[in-house]
Write a protein that holds these residues in place. Sequence first.
Motif, PDB file in Angstrom:
ATOM      1  N   LEU A 189       0.857  -1.181   0.000  1.00 45.60           N
ATOM      2  CA  LEU A 189       0.000   0.000   0.000  1.00 45.60           C
ATOM      3  C   LEU A 189       0.896   1.234   0.000  1.00 45.60           C
ATOM      4  O   LEU A 189       1.637   1.465   0.957  1.00 45.60           O
ATOM      5  CB  LEU A 189      -0.909   0.023   1.225  1.00 45.60           C
ATOM      6  N   ALA A 190       0.831   2.007  -1.080  1.00 48.00           N
ATOM      7  CA  ALA A 190       1.669   3.199  -1.226  1.00 48.00           C
ATOM      8  C   ALA A 190       0.796   4.444  -1.106  1.00 48.00           C
ATOM      9  O   ALA A 190       0.036   4.775  -2.018  1.00 48.00           O
ATOM     10  CB  ALA A 190       2.391   3.184  -2.578  1.00 48.00           C
ATOM     11  N   LEU A 191       0.882   5.104   0.033  1.00 53.95           N
ATOM     12  CA  LEU A 191       0.126   6.327   0.288  1.00 53.95           C
ATOM     13  C   LEU A 191       0.987   7.529  -0.084  1.00 53.95           C
ATOM     14  O   LEU A 191       2.124   7.653   0.396  1.00 53.95           O
ATOM     15  CB  LEU A 191      -0.261   6.405   1.766  1.00 53.95           C
ATOM     16  N   SER A 192       0.485   8.387  -0.952  1.00 54.12           N
ATOM     17  CA  SER A 192       1.243   9.583  -1.372  1.00 54.12           C
ATOM     18  C   SER A 192       2.638   9.203  -1.844  1.00 54.12           C
ATOM     19  O   SER A 192       3.648   9.716  -1.367  1.00 54.12           O
ATOM     20  CB  SER A 192       1.333  10.596  -0.218  1.00 54.12           C
ATOM     21  N   PHE A 193       2.697   8.282  -2.812  1.00 49.45           N
ATOM     22  CA  PHE A 193       4.007   7.862  -3.329  1.00 49.45           C
ATOM     23  C   PHE A 193       4.724   9.080  -3.927  1.00 49.45           C
ATOM     24  O   PHE A 193       4.169   9.766  -4.800  1.00 49.45           O
ATOM     25  CB  PHE A 193       3.850   6.776  -4.391  1.00 49.45           C
ATOM     26  N   PRO A 194       5.956   9.356  -3.466  1.00 50.15           N
ATOM     27  CA  PRO A 194       6.668  10.538  -3.971  1.00 50.15           C
ATOM     28  C   PRO A 194       7.327  10.243  -5.327  1.00 50.15           C
ATOM     29  O   PRO A 194       8.499   9.902  -5.400  1.00 50.15           O
ATOM     30  CB  PRO A 194       7.702  10.819  -2.877  1.00 50.15           C
ATOM     31  N   LEU A 195       6.539  10.373  -6.368  1.00 56.14           N
ATOM     32  CA  LEU A 195       6.996  10.005  -7.711  1.00 56.14           C
ATOM     33  C   LEU A 195       8.240  10.784  -8.121  1.00 56.14           C
ATOM     34  O   LEU A 195       9.108  10.270  -8.822  1.00 56.14           O
ATOM     35  CB  LEU A 195       5.863  10.239  -8.707  1.00 56.14           C
ATOM     36  N   HIS A 196       8.322  12.028  -7.665  1.00 63.38           N
ATOM     37  CA  HIS A 196       9.489  12.875  -7.957  1.00 63.38           C
ATOM     38  C   HIS A 196       9.545  13.985  -6.921  1.00 63.38           C
ATOM     39  O   HIS A 196       8.530  14.297  -6.275  1.00 63.38           O
ATOM     40  CB  HIS A 196       9.403  13.464  -9.370  1.00 63.38           C
ATOM     41  N   ALA A 222       7.935  -3.255  -7.409  1.00 57.44           N
ATOM     42  CA  ALA A 222       7.517  -3.862  -6.141  1.00 57.44           C
ATOM     43  C   ALA A 222       7.321  -5.372  -6.270  1.00 57.44           C
ATOM     44  O   ALA A 222       7.639  -6.131  -5.351  1.00 57.44           O
ATOM     45  CB  ALA A 222       6.243  -3.199  -5.632  1.00 57.44           C
ATOM     46  N   GLY A 223       6.771  -5.813  -7.403  1.00 61.99           N
ATOM     47  CA  GLY A 223       6.661  -7.250  -7.655  1.00 61.99           C
ATOM     48  C   GLY A 223       5.508  -7.946  -6.966  1.00 61.99           C
ATOM     49  O   GLY A 223       5.412  -9.176  -7.017  1.00 61.99           O
ATOM     50  N   VAL A 224       4.625  -7.195  -6.316  1.00 66.07           N
ATOM     51  CA  VAL A 224       3.442  -7.763  -5.650  1.00 66.07           C
ATOM     52  C   VAL A 224       2.259  -6.842  -5.937  1.00 66.07           C
ATOM     53  O   VAL A 224       2.457  -5.705  -6.377  1.00 66.07           O
ATOM     54  CB  VAL A 224       3.662  -7.890  -4.117  1.00 66.07           C
ATOM     55  N   PRO A 225       1.030  -7.295  -5.701  1.00 61.15           N
ATOM     56  CA  PRO A 225      -0.114  -6.397  -5.895  1.00 61.15           C
ATOM     57  C   PRO A 225       0.071  -5.094  -5.119  1.00 61.15           C
ATOM     58  O   PRO A 225       0.480  -5.119  -3.954  1.00 61.15           O
ATOM     59  CB  PRO A 225      -1.292  -7.206  -5.352  1.00 61.15           C
ATOM     60  N   THR A 226      -0.182  -3.977  -5.773  1.00 61.13           N
ATOM     61  CA  THR A 226       0.119  -2.669  -5.182  1.00 61.13           C
ATOM     62  C   THR A 226      -1.047  -1.715  -5.392  1.00 61.13           C
ATOM     63  O   THR A 226      -1.627  -1.664  -6.481  1.00 61.13           O
ATOM     64  CB  THR A 226       1.392  -2.075  -5.830  1.00 61.13           C
ATOM     65  N   LEU A 227      -1.375  -0.974  -4.327  1.00 58.94           N
ATOM     66  CA  LEU A 227      -2.363   0.093  -4.425  1.00 58.94           C
ATOM     67  C   LEU A 227      -1.678   1.415  -4.119  1.00 58.94           C
ATOM     68  O   LEU A 227      -1.057   1.566  -3.055  1.00 58.94           O
ATOM     69  CB  LEU A 227      -3.511  -0.121  -3.442  1.00 58.94           C
ATOM     70  N   VAL A 228      -1.788   2.362  -5.041  1.00 59.82           N
ATOM     71  CA  VAL A 228      -1.305   3.724  -4.827  1.00 59.82           C
ATOM     72  C   VAL A 228      -2.518   4.604  -4.523  1.00 59.82           C
ATOM     73  O   VAL A 228      -3.491   4.589  -5.278  1.00 59.82           O
ATOM     74  CB  VAL A 228      -0.579   4.269  -6.080  1.00 59.82           C
ATOM     75  N   VAL A 229      -2.456   5.332  -3.407  1.00 58.89           N
ATOM     76  CA  VAL A 229      -3.503   6.294  -3.074  1.00 58.89           C
ATOM     77  C   VAL A 229      -2.853   7.672  -3.119  1.00 58.89           C
ATOM     78  O   VAL A 229      -1.943   7.963  -2.336  1.00 58.89           O
ATOM     79  CB  VAL A 229      -4.117   6.018  -1.689  1.00 58.89           C
ATOM     80  N   GLN A 230      -3.284   8.499  -4.061  1.00 66.24           N
ATOM     81  CA  GLN A 230      -2.563   9.731  -4.380  1.00 66.24           C
ATOM     82  C   GLN A 230      -3.488  10.939  -4.390  1.00 66.24           C
ATOM     83  O   GLN A 230      -4.580  10.885  -4.980  1.00 66.24           O
ATOM     84  CB  GLN A 230      -1.897   9.582  -5.760  1.00 66.24           C
ATOM     85  N   GLY A 231      -3.060  12.011  -3.741  1.00 66.69           N
ATOM     86  CA  GLY A 231      -3.818  13.249  -3.771  1.00 66.69           C
ATOM     87  C   GLY A 231      -3.826  13.878  -5.150  1.00 66.69           C
ATOM     88  O   GLY A 231      -2.816  13.861  -5.872  1.00 66.69           O
ATOM     89  N   GLY A 232      -4.952  14.454  -5.532  1.00 67.87           N
ATOM     90  CA  GLY A 232      -5.087  15.043  -6.858  1.00 67.87           C
ATOM     91  C   GLY A 232      -4.187  16.233  -7.102  1.00 67.87           C
ATOM     92  O   GLY A 232      -3.914  16.587  -8.247  1.00 67.87           O
ATOM     93  N   PRO A 287       1.318  -1.535 -14.465  1.00 68.26           N
ATOM     94  CA  PRO A 287       1.157  -2.928 -14.877  1.00 68.26           C
ATOM     95  C   PRO A 287      -0.045  -3.569 -14.194  1.00 68.26           C
ATOM     96  O   PRO A 287      -0.596  -3.042 -13.226  1.00 68.26           O
ATOM     97  CB  PRO A 287       2.461  -3.584 -14.410  1.00 68.26           C
ATOM     98  N   ALA A 288      -0.447  -4.721 -14.710  1.00 65.81           N
ATOM     99  CA  ALA A 288      -1.514  -5.489 -14.073  1.00 65.81           C
ATOM    100  C   ALA A 288      -1.125  -5.763 -12.625  1.00 65.81           C
ATOM    101  O   ALA A 288       0.030  -6.067 -12.324  1.00 65.81           O
ATOM    102  CB  ALA A 288      -1.724  -6.799 -14.821  1.00 65.81           C
ATOM    103  N   GLY A 289      -2.096  -5.613 -11.741  1.00 66.88           N
ATOM    104  CA  GLY A 289      -1.809  -5.831 -10.333  1.00 66.88           C
ATOM    105  C   GLY A 289      -1.462  -4.572  -9.573  1.00 66.88           C
ATOM    106  O   GLY A 289      -1.362  -4.592  -8.345  1.00 66.88           O
ATOM    107  N   THR A 290      -1.272  -3.463 -10.288  1.00 62.63           N
ATOM    108  CA  THR A 290      -1.010  -2.181  -9.639  1.00 62.63           C
ATOM    109  C   THR A 290      -2.170  -1.239  -9.944  1.00 62.63           C
ATOM    110  O   THR A 290      -2.512  -1.027 -11.103  1.00 62.63           O
ATOM    111  CB  THR A 290       0.314  -1.564 -10.124  1.00 62.63           C
ATOM    112  N   GLU A 291      -2.783  -0.713  -8.892  1.00 63.78           N
ATOM    113  CA  GLU A 291      -3.951   0.155  -9.035  1.00 63.78           C
ATOM    114  C   GLU A 291      -3.648   1.526  -8.436  1.00 63.78           C
ATOM    115  O   GLU A 291      -2.811   1.646  -7.541  1.00 63.78           O
ATOM    116  CB  GLU A 291      -5.158  -0.462  -8.312  1.00 63.78           C
ATOM    117  N   LEU A 292      -4.333   2.540  -8.939  1.00 66.26           N
ATOM    118  CA  LEU A 292      -4.169   3.890  -8.412  1.00 66.26           C
ATOM    119  C   LEU A 292      -5.543   4.487  -8.135  1.00 66.26           C
ATOM    120  O   LEU A 292      -6.431   4.443  -8.989  1.00 66.26           O
ATOM    121  CB  LEU A 292      -3.386   4.769  -9.387  1.00 66.26           C
ATOM    122  N   VAL A 293      -5.699   5.026  -6.931  1.00 66.27           N
ATOM    123  CA  VAL A 293      -6.929   5.715  -6.541  1.00 66.27           C
ATOM    124  C   VAL A 293      -6.595   7.168  -6.270  1.00 66.27           C
ATOM    125  O   VAL A 293      -5.644   7.475  -5.525  1.00 66.27           O
ATOM    126  CB  VAL A 293      -7.552   5.065  -5.290  1.00 66.27           C
TER     127      VAL A 293
END
Length: 215
Positions: A123-130, A146-156, A170-176
């Motif tokens: 679970l990646a909350l506010s992933f600092p992409l850059h 990461a190599g495993v199912p991943t959820l990114v929750v990111q502020g607009g 990729p498949a298995g990685t979702e972003l909300v």
Amino acid sequence: MSTKTTETVPTPVGDARITWHRAPGAHAVLAVSHGAGGGIEARDLRALAAALPGHGVSVALVEQPWRVAGKKVAPAPKTLDTGWRALWPALEKAGPPIVAGGRSAGARVACRTARELGAAAVLALSFPLHPPGRPEKSRADELLGAGVPTLVVQGGRDPFGRPEEFPALPAGTELVEVDHGDHGFAVPKSAGVGEPETLAVITGAVLAWLPRALA
């Protein structure tokens, strides 16, 4: 009803601390660490610790050794990874599958170490992409590796990477996307959305994703 306990875990880089919010008969553990500029009092981490145990997920809020020691500045990524690896056995003792998570720098640690530690998901909350204003300094490879199912929750409106800046996932990685949220998921008054609603988006997204991630 969750039970709250605190545990100190020695690591090669100092003592870490785990604050457990245990669910009775838990079927999973969500272990989440803080970012480089704050601690486990972050609004999103508090919200997850309050919401998930009622759904059978124990939440372990992890304080990295530098934070436990009262330091103001986080150490290098390698040192953060060392601390996280060393406390992992304390998380495994709980028994259920572990979802590795974190906000900001903590999300990077979870992504970098997930596969080697045997995390069930990330679970990646506010992933600092850059870094803010430096889109050319992308950290997408950490997330995509990461190599495993991943959820990114990111502020607009996260200056460390808005949702539309992320590469094709990729498949298995979702972003909300959390509408109007900044890096700490704060929303401006002009958005017409309060903090409870914003936090409900985050906890709801995580609860909806966990069954898919652990399937």
